[in-house]
Design a protein around this motif. Structure first.
Motif, short mmCIF file in Angstrom:
data_model
loop_
_atom_site.label_atom_id
_atom_site.label_comp_id
_atom_site.label_asym_id
_atom_site.label_seq_id
_atom_site.Cartn_x
_atom_site.Cartn_y
_atom_site.Cartn_z
N LEU A 28 0.82 -1.21 0.00
CA LEU A 28 0.00 0.00 0.00
C LEU A 28 0.86 1.26 0.00
O LEU A 28 0.54 2.25 -0.68
N LEU A 29 1.94 1.24 0.76
CA LEU A 29 2.84 2.39 0.75
C LEU A 29 3.46 2.60 -0.63
O LEU A 29 3.58 3.74 -1.11
N LEU A 30 3.82 1.51 -1.28
CA LEU A 30 4.37 1.63 -2.63
C LEU A 30 3.34 2.18 -3.60
O LEU A 30 3.68 2.99 -4.49
N ILE A 31 2.08 1.76 -3.44
CA ILE A 31 1.04 2.29 -4.32
C ILE A 31 0.86 3.78 -4.10
O ILE A 31 0.73 4.57 -5.06
N MET A 32 0.86 4.21 -2.83
CA MET A 32 0.72 5.64 -2.55
C MET A 32 1.89 6.43 -3.13
O MET A 32 1.70 7.50 -3.74
N LEU A 33 3.11 5.91 -2.95
CA LEU A 33 4.28 6.61 -3.50
C LEU A 33 4.22 6.64 -5.02
O LEU A 33 4.58 7.66 -5.65
N PHE A 34 3.76 5.54 -5.62
CA PHE A 34 3.65 5.49 -7.08
C PHE A 34 2.63 6.51 -7.57
O PHE A 34 2.85 7.21 -8.57
N ALA A 35 1.48 6.60 -6.85
CA ALA A 35 0.46 7.57 -7.25
C ALA A 35 0.96 9.00 -7.07
O ALA A 35 0.68 9.88 -7.90
N LEU A 36 1.69 9.24 -5.98
CA LEU A 36 2.26 10.58 -5.78
C LEU A 36 3.25 10.91 -6.89
O LEU A 36 3.32 12.06 -7.35
N TRP A 37 4.03 9.91 -7.29
CA TRP A 37 4.99 10.15 -8.36
C TRP A 37 4.30 10.42 -9.69
O TRP A 37 4.80 11.17 -10.54
N LEU A 38 3.12 9.84 -9.89
CA LEU A 38 2.40 10.02 -11.15
C LEU A 38 1.67 11.36 -11.23
O LEU A 38 1.28 11.78 -12.33
N ARG A 39 1.45 12.00 -10.09
CA ARG A 39 0.64 13.24 -10.11
C ARG A 39 1.18 14.30 -11.06
O ARG A 39 0.42 14.87 -11.85
N PRO A 40 2.49 14.56 -11.07
CA PRO A 40 2.96 15.59 -12.01
C PRO A 40 3.16 15.09 -13.43
O PRO A 40 3.51 15.88 -14.32
N VAL A 41 2.99 13.79 -13.65
CA VAL A 41 3.21 13.24 -15.00
C VAL A 41 2.10 13.73 -15.92
O VAL A 41 0.91 13.57 -15.64
N LEU A 229 -7.08 4.17 -3.48
CA LEU A 229 -5.94 4.96 -3.01
C LEU A 229 -5.31 5.74 -4.15
O LEU A 229 -4.96 6.92 -4.00
N ALA A 230 -5.16 5.08 -5.30
CA ALA A 230 -4.60 5.78 -6.46
C ALA A 230 -5.53 6.89 -6.93
O ALA A 230 -5.08 7.99 -7.28
N ALA A 231 -6.85 6.63 -6.92
CA ALA A 231 -7.81 7.65 -7.37
C ALA A 231 -7.82 8.85 -6.44
O ALA A 231 -8.13 9.97 -6.88
N SER A 232 -7.50 8.64 -5.16
CA SER A 232 -7.48 9.78 -4.23
C SER A 232 -6.36 10.76 -4.57
O SER A 232 -6.39 11.90 -4.11
N GLN A 233 -5.38 10.36 -5.37
CA GLN A 233 -4.30 11.26 -5.80
C GLN A 233 -4.61 11.95 -7.12
O GLN A 233 -3.78 12.71 -7.62
N SER A 234 -5.78 11.68 -7.68
CA SER A 234 -6.13 12.28 -8.96
C SER A 234 -6.50 13.75 -8.77
O SER A 234 -7.34 14.10 -7.92
N GLN A 235 -5.89 14.62 -9.57
CA GLN A 235 -6.17 16.05 -9.50
C GLN A 235 -7.20 16.49 -10.54
O GLN A 235 -7.82 17.53 -10.37
N ARG A 236 -7.36 15.69 -11.57
CA ARG A 236 -8.33 16.01 -12.60
C ARG A 236 -8.74 14.73 -13.30
O ARG A 236 -8.05 13.71 -13.21
N LEU A 237 -9.86 14.79 -13.99
CA LEU A 237 -10.38 13.62 -14.68
C LEU A 237 -9.42 13.19 -15.79
O LEU A 237 -8.91 14.02 -16.54
#
Length: 444
Positions: A28-41, A229-237
């Motif tokens: 789960l921590l890896l998923i959160m870090l991965f989602a955080l890393w994807l946010r600026p992508v 968890l990944a969707a909670s890091q989504s900033q836009r559709l």
């Protein structure tokens, strides 16, 4: 030292229980870090791709629903029925929401609010029904009216999902209100919490039920929790975390379907085995025996290689039942079946022919080989230390490709069996008469 060894068991058990929890937390921590890393992508929005993903996920849900309903017909497992209905509702929502994504023009700004809301509602239905299924099984393990209670549970879940959707439909869904926050879309955590409850509960269920179906449902619940968890890091559709979330969700549906198909295949194999096996002894039943004889006669007609059939009749079963009881009589039949199963070749077929009669098909065997097998069976029965002592009369018949019918083959073996039984009876009567005429010394 003895006390230390005795204490090793609980410590190892606790370590074993803690290991899955540790790896779950790490994942789960890896998923959160991965989602955080994807946010600026930067990811180019493709509504059509999202629509196709929704269609595929909906089809997976429909197929899973059909498979679980078939499973319910065979097992009466109410979790299968509830989850089948839940995936059916979720699949309908996903298929319907795919139309909304296809309607979004790629060159215009995203202005349709109901598309992500419908997606969120579909996941909410699935999460709630997972928990409801576990609740029904826990509190109503032997309900006499499962269909009424399950229908009530489904209506309650649909009603609750509708109310929650109405309450949250005015929240911004295309663009996060807090794009720079640690959790830009906190509303996605609500279904995630329910999935987490289902994951924990299903983990406990796996301690007692460890079928492919239950393991796949557990993995699917876990992947849907990771998707939220990944969707909670989504900033836009349709940004990177949103697409990753969809990928986790599709994986969960596919794994659930695969587990259900594997479990159904196992159940069908069990049903097929039960249809051709004797329930008491586990040997082939009369139907299976006829199929084997038909196959062997066809092969002998083609190749010219004979095969032999042995018919065994357990001696004195009625006397055993009268003297020891029917449980011992049933055990005697199982003892004979074990002897046939263990002391025969893998290509031979042992079957229960009738009440106390058994058959043994020996492919590519002549009469001398069949007599050798019969002698070995008699010897094993004589040497068996379990009481009462068993014996059997054995008849032999050989098929050499003469075009005889199966009934004639069995009739010849049966005639040979009763000839042997008659000879043994005459020898036993003669021995008893000799003992009466010439009593042992010291008897009166």
């Amino acid at each position: 030292m003895g006390k230390l060894r005795m204490g090793e068991g609980p410590l190892n058990s606790e370590r074993w229980e803690a290991t899955p929890v540790f790896w779950h937390v790490v994942a789960l921590l890896l998923i959160m870090l991965f989602a955080l890393w994807l946010r600026p992508v930067g990811l180019q929005a493709d509504p059509s791709l999202q629509g196709y993903l929704q269609v595929v996920t909906g089809l997976l849900a429909f197929v899973f629903s059909a498979v679980t309903l078939v499973r319910f017909q065979g097992t009466q497992d109410r979790i299968s029925l509830i989850l089948g209905a839940g995936f059916l509702l979720s699949g309908a929502v996903l298929a319907g929401s795919s139309v909304l994504f296809f309607q979004i023009p790629a060159e215009h700004s995203l202005q349709i609010h109901w598309a992500p809301v419908a997606l969120w509602a579909g996941r909410m239905i699935l999460a709630l029904l997972l928990v409801v299924a576990l609740l029904v099984e826990h509190f109503l393990p032997r309900s006499r009216r499962p269909r009424i209670e399950i229908a009530g549970a489904l209506l309650s879940v649909v009603g609750l999902t509708y109310l929650v959707t109405l309450a949250l439909r005015r929240l911004p869904t295309e663009v996060s209100p807090h794009p720079g926050a640690f959790i830009p879309s906190p509303q996605q955590l609500f279904p995630g919490v329910i999935f987490l409850v289902a994951v924990i509960w299903y983990r406990r269920r796996l301690n007692s039920v460890f079928t492919a179906f239950d393991r796949s449902i557990y993995v699917a619940a876990w992947l849907n929790f990771a998707a939220q968890l990944a969707a909670s890091q989504s900033q836009r559709l349709l940004d990177a975390p949103f697409v990753v979330s969809q990928g986790f969700s599709v994986m969960g549906y596919a794994i659930a379907l695969g587990g259900a198909l594997l479990d159904n295949a196992r159940l069908f194999e069990q049903v097929r085995h039960l249809a051709v096996s004797d329930p008491l002894t586990g040997l082939a039943n009369y139907r299976r025996l006829l199929d084997v004889l038909e196959s062997e006669t066809e092969r002998t007609n083609r190749s010219g290689r004979p095969f032999a059939v042995l018919l065994l009749d357990l001696d004195g079963l009625k006397k055993i039942n009268d003297s020891y009881g029917h449980l011992v009589g049933s055990r005697s039949l199982c003892r004979v079946a074990d002897i046939l199963r263990i002391h025969c070749r893998s290509i031979d077929t042992a079957a229960r022919y009738g009440g106390d009669e058994f058959a043994l098909v020996l492919p590519e065997a002549e009469e001398t080989e069949a007599e050798s097998v019969a002698g070995r069976i008699r010897h094993v029965m004589e040497m068996d230390p379990e009481k009462p002592v068993l014996s059997a009369s054995i008849g032999i018949s050989v098929y050499r490709g003469d075009g005889e019918r199966i009934e004639k083959l069995l009739s010849d073996a049966d005639e040979h069996l009763y000839q042997e039984k008659s000879r043994r009876g005459r020898r036993a009567a003669a021995a008893a008469g000799a003992r009466r005429r010439d009593p042992r010394p010291g008897t009166v």
